[in-house]
Enzyme design. Structure first.
Site, PDB file in Angstrom:
ATOM      1  N   ARG A  54     -56.402 -83.408 -16.556  1.00 27.96           N
ATOM      2  CA  ARG A  54     -55.097 -83.972 -16.910  1.00 27.96           C
ATOM      3  C   ARG A  54     -54.209 -82.809 -17.331  1.00 27.96           C
ATOM      4  O   ARG A  54     -54.658 -81.670 -17.429  1.00 27.96           O
ATOM      5  CB  ARG A  54     -55.188 -85.081 -17.983  1.00 27.96           C
ATOM      6  CG  ARG A  54     -56.265 -85.021 -18.991  1.00 27.96           C
ATOM      7  CD  ARG A  54     -56.174 -83.903 -19.986  1.00 27.96           C
ATOM      8  NE  ARG A  54     -54.854 -83.797 -20.565  1.00 27.96           N
ATOM      9  CZ  ARG A  54     -54.354 -82.715 -21.106  1.00 27.96           C
ATOM     10  NH1 ARG A  54     -55.074 -81.590 -21.144  1.00 27.96           N
ATOM     11  NH2 ARG A  54     -53.144 -82.672 -21.615  1.00 27.96           N
ATOM     12  N   GLY A  55     -52.926 -83.121 -17.583  1.00 34.40           N
ATOM     13  CA  GLY A  55     -51.949 -82.062 -17.829  1.00 34.40           C
ATOM     14  C   GLY A  55     -51.256 -81.760 -16.512  1.00 34.40           C
ATOM     15  O   GLY A  55     -51.920 -81.561 -15.485  1.00 34.40           O
ATOM     16  N   ALA A  56     -49.921 -81.729 -16.548  1.00 35.44           N
ATOM     17  CA  ALA A  56     -49.148 -81.686 -15.296  1.00 35.44           C
ATOM     18  C   ALA A  56     -49.564 -80.555 -14.345  1.00 35.44           C
ATOM     19  O   ALA A  56     -49.882 -80.815 -13.173  1.00 35.44           O
ATOM     20  CB  ALA A  56     -47.660 -81.618 -15.630  1.00 35.44           C
ATOM     21  N   ARG A  96     -51.555 -90.434 -10.060  1.00 30.01           N
ATOM     22  CA  ARG A  96     -50.779 -90.607 -11.302  1.00 30.01           C
ATOM     23  C   ARG A  96     -49.295 -90.432 -10.939  1.00 30.01           C
ATOM     24  O   ARG A  96     -48.966 -89.587 -10.104  1.00 30.01           O
ATOM     25  CB  ARG A  96     -51.194 -89.594 -12.391  1.00 30.01           C
ATOM     26  CG  ARG A  96     -52.581 -89.897 -12.962  1.00 30.01           C
ATOM     27  CD  ARG A  96     -52.879 -89.072 -14.205  1.00 30.01           C
ATOM     28  NE  ARG A  96     -52.206 -89.574 -15.388  1.00 30.01           N
ATOM     29  CZ  ARG A  96     -52.221 -88.939 -16.561  1.00 30.01           C
ATOM     30  NH1 ARG A  96     -52.836 -87.768 -16.684  1.00 30.01           N
ATOM     31  NH2 ARG A  96     -51.618 -89.453 -17.608  1.00 30.01           N
ATOM     32  N   GLN A 205     -55.325 -86.401 -27.027  1.00 30.04           N
ATOM     33  CA  GLN A 205     -55.342 -85.041 -26.457  1.00 30.04           C
ATOM     34  C   GLN A 205     -55.196 -83.978 -27.549  1.00 30.04           C
ATOM     35  O   GLN A 205     -55.745 -82.880 -27.430  1.00 30.04           O
ATOM     36  CB  GLN A 205     -54.191 -84.859 -25.445  1.00 30.04           C
ATOM     37  CG  GLN A 205     -54.362 -85.597 -24.144  1.00 30.04           C
ATOM     38  CD  GLN A 205     -53.715 -86.965 -24.165  1.00 30.04           C
ATOM     39  OE1 GLN A 205     -53.582 -87.599 -25.202  1.00 30.04           O
ATOM     40  NE2 GLN A 205     -53.309 -87.444 -22.999  1.00 30.04           N
ATOM     41  N   ASP A 246     -43.878 -83.100 -18.290  1.00 31.03           N
ATOM     42  CA  ASP A 246     -44.452 -83.627 -17.048  1.00 31.03           C
ATOM     43  C   ASP A 246     -43.424 -83.708 -15.933  1.00 31.03           C
ATOM     44  O   ASP A 246     -43.756 -83.687 -14.752  1.00 31.03           O
ATOM     45  CB  ASP A 246     -45.080 -84.999 -17.292  1.00 31.03           C
ATOM     46  CG  ASP A 246     -46.338 -84.835 -18.125  1.00 31.03           C
ATOM     47  OD1 ASP A 246     -46.215 -84.754 -19.359  1.00 31.03           O
ATOM     48  OD2 ASP A 246     -47.419 -84.713 -17.529  1.00 31.03           O
ATOM     49  N   ASN A 256     -42.378 -86.313 -21.202  1.00 29.77           N
ATOM     50  CA  ASN A 256     -43.621 -85.703 -21.722  1.00 29.77           C
ATOM     51  C   ASN A 256     -44.420 -86.810 -22.404  1.00 29.77           C
ATOM     52  O   ASN A 256     -43.980 -87.974 -22.481  1.00 29.77           O
ATOM     53  CB  ASN A 256     -43.290 -84.543 -22.674  1.00 29.77           C
ATOM     54  CG  ASN A 256     -44.532 -83.732 -23.029  1.00 29.77           C
ATOM     55  OD1 ASN A 256     -45.298 -83.344 -22.142  1.00 29.77           O
ATOM     56  ND2 ASN A 256     -44.755 -83.489 -24.307  1.00 29.77           N
ATOM     57  N   LYS A 257     -45.568 -86.437 -22.919  1.00 28.43           N
ATOM     58  CA  LYS A 257     -46.492 -87.394 -23.531  1.00 28.43           C
ATOM     59  C   LYS A 257     -45.790 -88.312 -24.528  1.00 28.43           C
ATOM     60  O   LYS A 257     -44.938 -87.868 -25.298  1.00 28.43           O
ATOM     61  CB  LYS A 257     -47.610 -86.600 -24.213  1.00 28.43           C
ATOM     62  CG  LYS A 257     -48.672 -87.403 -24.928  1.00 28.43           C
ATOM     63  CD  LYS A 257     -49.307 -88.467 -24.058  1.00 28.43           C
ATOM     64  CE  LYS A 257     -49.855 -87.949 -22.749  1.00 28.43           C
ATOM     65  NZ  LYS A 257     -50.175 -89.041 -21.785  1.00 28.43           N
TER      66      LYS A 257
HETATM   67  O1  MRU Z   1     -51.664 -87.769 -19.895  1.00 27.75           O
HETATM   68  P1  MRU Z   1     -51.792 -86.282 -19.859  1.00 27.75           P
HETATM   69  O2  MRU Z   1     -52.839 -85.748 -20.790  1.00 27.75           O
HETATM   70  O3  MRU Z   1     -51.926 -85.751 -18.456  1.00 27.75           O
HETATM   71  O4  MRU Z   1     -50.390 -85.762 -20.417  1.00 27.75           O
HETATM   72  C1  MRU Z   1     -50.190 -84.385 -20.588  1.00 27.75           C
HETATM   73  C2  MRU Z   1     -48.867 -84.055 -21.162  1.00 27.75           C
HETATM   74  O5  MRU Z   1     -48.049 -84.896 -21.433  1.00 27.75           O
HETATM   75  C3  MRU Z   1     -48.559 -82.585 -21.318  1.00 27.75           C
HETATM   76  O6  MRU Z   1     -47.722 -82.374 -22.411  1.00 27.75           O
HETATM   77  C4  MRU Z   1     -47.851 -82.087 -20.051  1.00 27.75           C
HETATM   78  O7  MRU Z   1     -48.539 -82.488 -18.908  1.00 27.75           O
HETATM   79  C5  MRU Z   1     -47.725 -80.627 -20.036  1.00 27.75           C
HETATM   80  S1  MRU Z   1     -49.287 -79.806 -19.826  1.00 27.75           S
HETATM   81  C6  MRU Z   1     -48.983 -78.150 -19.691  1.00 27.75           C
END
Ligand code: MRU
Length: 358
Positions: A54-56, A96, A205, A246, A256-257
């Site tokens: 996970r993470g963009a 996603r 996270q 994201d 973002n999250k």
């Molecule tokens: O649901 P996730 O864990 O994929 O969400 C991640 C985030 O929101 C991060 O802040 C974002 O992807 C940046 S990661 C460098």
């Protein structure tokens, strides 16, 4: 600083070895470190959907390797795979919806195929492109870390207390992180007194991943409930909130999250600066504003249970896992192309027209 940053790289979450994708299973951290291996596009799509990875940026990199795996399987099955590979691209695209890095990476793979020269081996070209996507994300992390530290220095003296949300570190990228990369570099430069890590409900996270990454490197991290953030901004001497993204739209709005938007509102109220750190692969100039960003909704079970243990009554749930922070709440967007302070549509367009710094 580059060499010191590279020397500080410890954790990796994605490895491509001998044509197989290895992913560190982020669902099990920090209690267990288990690597899973993938040799099919459908396996990678499922790993993204289930949040093994996970993470963009990490999602984009994994999807690129997923395309290579799909192409290889189709070639081995004797298919005219240049015609049918789009089915794998489509499947990966549906894993996603919010992080644009996924679509950016798939598009790069598609464009690479269009640029094939006569006689060029298509599968080898795709593999080289996926590796280049992975490597360039690592490079972007290094550049952003340095730019972010310069920004912190520009706006304040001495050691500082920072707050971050979700996980934006080595686990979320091809290098050592976006927002967490800036925090790591600032720590190496002696600028960090303390990092507050929001636990980041519901997937945790912050608690499970960010606290683990920072503690593993001896960076002073203090875990807090998401709901404590405003109180900490009032009482905790925080100078910057530093987060990832994201998807960033053409006007500088940032998805973002979930929880990032309320952090930005609170930061504005308390005079705390708000920095977003993301590679240009997170910028979607096709969307004019954050209103257009698709927000992923995940299942209510993530709220009703923790670690498989039921914690809530049987009620309706709402579980949007991202939110949109309007550009006018953001002090700076740091990318590998440069820094945009007080983002506007004009400044974002100028950034995206600028040549890369590396
Ligand atoms: O649901 P996730 O864990 O994929 O969400 C991640 C985030 O929101 C991060 O802040 C974002 O992807 C940046 S990661 C460098």
């Amino acid at each position: 600083m580059r060499e010191r940053l590279l020397a500080a790289e410890k954790v990796k979450a994605i490895e491509w070895k001998e044509g197989v994708l290895h992913l560190l299973d982020q669902r099990l951290l920090p209690m267990q470190e288990v690597w899973l291996t993938y040799d099919s596009a459908s396996g990678v799509a499922e790993a993204i959907r289930q949040m093994v990875v996970r993470g963009a940026p990490a999602i984009g990199i994994s999807a690129a390797y997923g395309v290579v795996l799909g192409a290889r399987a189709r070639q081995q099955a004797g298919e005219d795979w240049l015609q049918t590979l789009d089915e794998d691209m489509q499947m990966l695209a549906e894993s996603r919806p919010t992080a644009v890095n996924l679509f950016w990476a798939l598009n790069r793979m598609r464009e690479r195929l269009k640029r094939l020269k006569p006689g060029e081996e298509a599968l080898a070209a795709l593999e080289a492109e996926a590796v280049a996507i992975h490597e360039s994300d690592r490079e972007a992390n290094l550049t952003m870390a340095q730019l972010g530290v310069e920004l912190i220095r520009k706006h304040g003296d001495g050691v500082q207390t920072l707050l971050t949300h979700c996980n934006t570190g080595a686990l979320a990228t091809g290098g050592f992180g976006t927002a967490l990369g800036v925090i790591r570099a600032a720590h190496l430069e002696g600028l960090v007194d303390k990092v507050f890590a929001d636990e980041t409900r519901p997937w945790l996270q912050g608690a499970r991943l960010t606290a683990w990454e920072l503690a593993g490197e001896g960076i002073p991290v203090t875990l807090n409930a998401d709901a404590a953030a405003a109180h900490l901004m009032k009482t905790g001497n925080i100078s910057w909130v530093i987060v990832g993204a994201d998807r960033i739209t053409a006007n500088g709005d940032v998805a973002n999250k979930i929880g990032t938007y309320q952090l930005a509102v609170n930061a504005m109220h308390h005079g705390v600066r708000f920095m977003v750190v993301a590679p240009s692969s997170t910028i979607d100039m096709n969307l004019t504003s954050g209103e257009d960003i698709p927000i992923e909704q995940r299942e209510g079970r993530e709220l009703l249970e923790i670690g498989g243990v039921r914690i809530a009554a049987e009620v309706d749930t709402v579980n949007p896992v991202f939110d949109v922070t309007p550009a006018d709440l953001i002090d700076a967007i740091v990318t590998e192309r440069g820094v945009v302070e007080r983002p506007t549509a004009e400044k974002m367009a100028a950034l995206m027209n600028r040549k890369r710094l590396h």
